[in-house]
Scaffold this active site. Structure first.
Site, mmCIF file in Angstrom:
data_model
loop_
_atom_site.group_PDB
_atom_site.id
_atom_site.type_symbol
_atom_site.label_atom_id
_atom_site.label_comp_id
_atom_site.label_asym_id
_atom_site.label_seq_id
_atom_site.Cartn_x
_atom_site.Cartn_y
_atom_site.Cartn_z
ATOM 1 N N ARG A 234 0.855 -1.180 0.000
ATOM 2 C CA ARG A 234 0.000 0.000 0.000
ATOM 3 C C ARG A 234 0.895 1.236 0.000
ATOM 4 N NH1 ARG A 234 -3.631 -2.630 -1.488
ATOM 5 N NH2 ARG A 234 -5.648 -3.015 -0.512
ATOM 6 N N GLU A 263 -3.397 7.388 -5.014
ATOM 7 C CA GLU A 263 -3.683 6.793 -6.330
ATOM 8 C C GLU A 263 -4.969 7.385 -6.906
ATOM 9 O OE1 GLU A 263 -3.817 2.563 -5.717
ATOM 10 O OE2 GLU A 263 -1.790 2.542 -4.914
ATOM 11 N N HIS A 281 -0.868 -0.107 -9.695
ATOM 12 C CA HIS A 281 -1.557 -0.963 -8.722
ATOM 13 C C HIS A 281 -2.185 -2.177 -9.418
ATOM 14 C CE1 HIS A 281 -3.773 -1.059 -4.610
ATOM 15 N NE2 HIS A 281 -3.615 -2.270 -5.101
HETATM 16 C C1 8YV Z 1 -6.720 -4.747 -5.831
HETATM 17 C C2 8YV Z 1 -5.528 -5.048 -3.620
HETATM 18 O O1 8YV Z 1 -6.022 -3.933 -6.654
HETATM 19 O O2 8YV Z 1 -5.994 -7.183 -2.795
HETATM 20 C C3 8YV Z 1 -5.741 -6.023 -2.534
HETATM 21 O O3 8YV Z 1 -5.659 -5.631 -1.370
HETATM 22 O O4 8YV Z 1 -5.028 -3.996 -3.443
HETATM 23 C C4 8YV Z 1 -5.884 -5.437 -4.978
HETATM 24 O O5 8YV Z 1 -5.764 -6.736 -5.281
HETATM 25 C C5 8YV Z 1 -8.029 -4.300 -5.845
HETATM 26 O O6 8YV Z 1 -8.436 -3.477 -4.858
HETATM 27 C C6 8YV Z 1 -9.055 -5.092 -6.486
HETATM 28 O O7 8YV Z 1 -10.241 -4.957 -5.875
#
Ligand code: 8YV
Length: 315
Positions: A234, A263, A281
Site C-alpha cells: 500500500r 492513487e 496498482h
Molecule cells: C486490488 C488489492 O487492486 O488485494 C488487494 O488488497 O489492493 C488489490 O488486489 C483491488 O483493490 C481489487 O479490488
C-alpha cells in the site's frame, strides 16, 4: 426476494455482473448518473443488506451511514485498510476479503518489479526504441542480484511467496514484522535493522493505521545510496515525500512502485525520474486472480444470505 446489495467500483466483468444478477438485486453505484450519487444512495440505501467493493475503494463512513440495514461487506481484495473496521464491528456488520487466490500473482509482480528496477529494464527499452543503441551512446552497467540481501517487510502470505521466489536468484532473505513469524533466524530486530542489513527492501505488509509511513526517511537512509525499494503493498506504508527526497538527493538508489499514497496521482518527481519503475496498482490484475477474487467475494455474500459459514471472514 433476492437480497439487495450495493456494488462499488467498475472492475466487474460481464461474467461477474451476470452471476451477481442471478443471486442478488444489485445496485451498481457506477450506474448512477454523474453527480447524482448521493440522492441515488439515499433512495437505495435503506434496502441494502450487503456491499461488494474493491480493496482500493473500500467503504467510507458517509456511505456506511446511508446503509442502516447493512449486514455484510465483501471486499474484492486481500487488503481491508479502506474499510472502517471499527465502525463495522460496532454495528455487527460482517467483513470478508479474498486472501490466497491472488498471492502468487502479487508475488510475481514484486519479483518482476525488482528485476526491472535492478536491471533497469524500462530505461533499456527506451534506449533501444529511441535509437540510442544505434547511435552507440554510452550505457551504464546494472547490478547483479546474486549474493545480495533481500529484506521483506511483512512476512505474511505474500511476503513468504516473494521470499520463495527470490531464493533461486541467489538472494539471501531477511524479514521484519512486529509479530513473530516463521523462520525466526531470518527475522531482523527492527525495520531499521532490516534496512541496514539489506540491499533491497520489498514492502509486503498490510496497509492501515499501524503501518502508516512505516518506511520513513530514516529507513530509506539505512537502505542507502545503493539500495532499492519495492512496494507492492500500500502506498500508505511508505512516506512518499521522504522517498522522493531520498531518490532526488541520491541517498536512495532506486525504487519500483506498484502503489502510491494518492492513487491514481503519482508525484511529478517520480514520473520524471529514471531511478524508478512505476506500475498502476496491478499486483492482482491477471485474468486468473481477478476471476478467482470475484468468485470468492460473491461466494462470501451468497454464503451469508444462505445462512452458511463465510468462506473467508476477516478477523
Ligand atoms: C486490488 C488489492 O487492486 O488485494 C488487494 O488488497 O489492493 C488489490 O488486489 C483491488 O483493490 C481489487 O479490488
Amino acid at each position: 426476494m433476492k437480497p439487495e446489495i450495493l456494488v462499488l467500483g467498475t472492475l466487474w466483468t460481464p461474467d461477474t455482473r451476470a452471476r451477481l444478477g442471478e443471486l442478488f438485486h444489485c445496485h451498481f453505484l457506477a450506474d448512477a448518473a454523474e453527480g447524482a450519487g448521493a440522492a441515488w444512495l439515499a433512495a437505495a440505501g435503506p434496502g441494502i443488506r450487503g456491499v461488494l467493493t474493491t480493496g482500493v475503494i473500500g467503504l467510507d463512513c458517509a456511505t456506511l451511514a446511508t446503509l442502516p440495514a447493512l449486514e455484510i461487506v465483501a471486499v474484492h481484495g486481500v487488503g481491508v485498510d479502506s474499510v472502517p473496521r471499527g465502525a463495522l464491528a460496532a454495528r455487527g456488520v460482517l467483513l470478508t476479503n479474498t486472501p490466497d487466490v491472488l498471492t502468487d500473482d502479487v508475488a510475481d509482480l514484486a519479483v518482476g518489479l525488482l528485476l526491472a528496477c535492478v536491471r533497469r529494464l524500462p530505461m533499456l527499452d527506451r534506449y533501444v526504441r529511441s535509437g540510442q543503441w544505434e547511435a552507440k551512446l554510452p550505457l551504464a552497467h546494472a547490478r547483479s542480484l546474486k549474493g545480495k540481501v533481500a529484506g521483506i517487510v511483512g512476512f505474511g502470505r505474500i511476503g513468504q511467496a516473494v521470499a520463495e521466489r527470490l531464493v533461486p536468484f541467489g538472494l539471501q532473505i531477511r524479514y521484519f514484522q512486529r509479530s513473530p513469524g516463521p523462520q525466526p533466524e531470518r527475522r531482523s530486530a527492527s525495520l531499521l535493522a532490516l534496512a541496514r542489513e539489506s540491499d533491497m527492501l520489498i514492502v509486503c505488509t498490510p496497509g492501515g493505521a499501524s503501518t502508516h509511513r512505516l518506511v520513513d526517511a530514516e529507513v530509506l537512509d539505512a537502505l542507502g545510496p545503493e539500495g532499492t525499494l519495492v512496494n507492492i503493498a500500500r502506498g500508505s506504508v511508505v512516506d512518499e515525500a521522504a522517498l522522493v527526497a531520498a531518490l532526488e538527493s541520491g541517498r536512495l538508489g532506486a525504487a519500483a512502485l506498484d502503489v502510491f499514497e494518492n492513487e491514481p496521482k503519482v508525484p511529478q518527481a517520480l514520473l520524471g525520474s529514471d531511478k524508478v519503475v512505476l506500475t498502476p496498482h496491478v499486483g492482482s490484475n491477471t485474468v486468473e486472480s481477478r476471476r478467482a477474487m470475484a468468485a470468492l467475494a460473491v461466494a462470501n455474500l451468497a454464503a451469508h444470505f444462505r445462512g452458511e459459514p463465510l468462506p473467508t471472514p476477516v478477523g
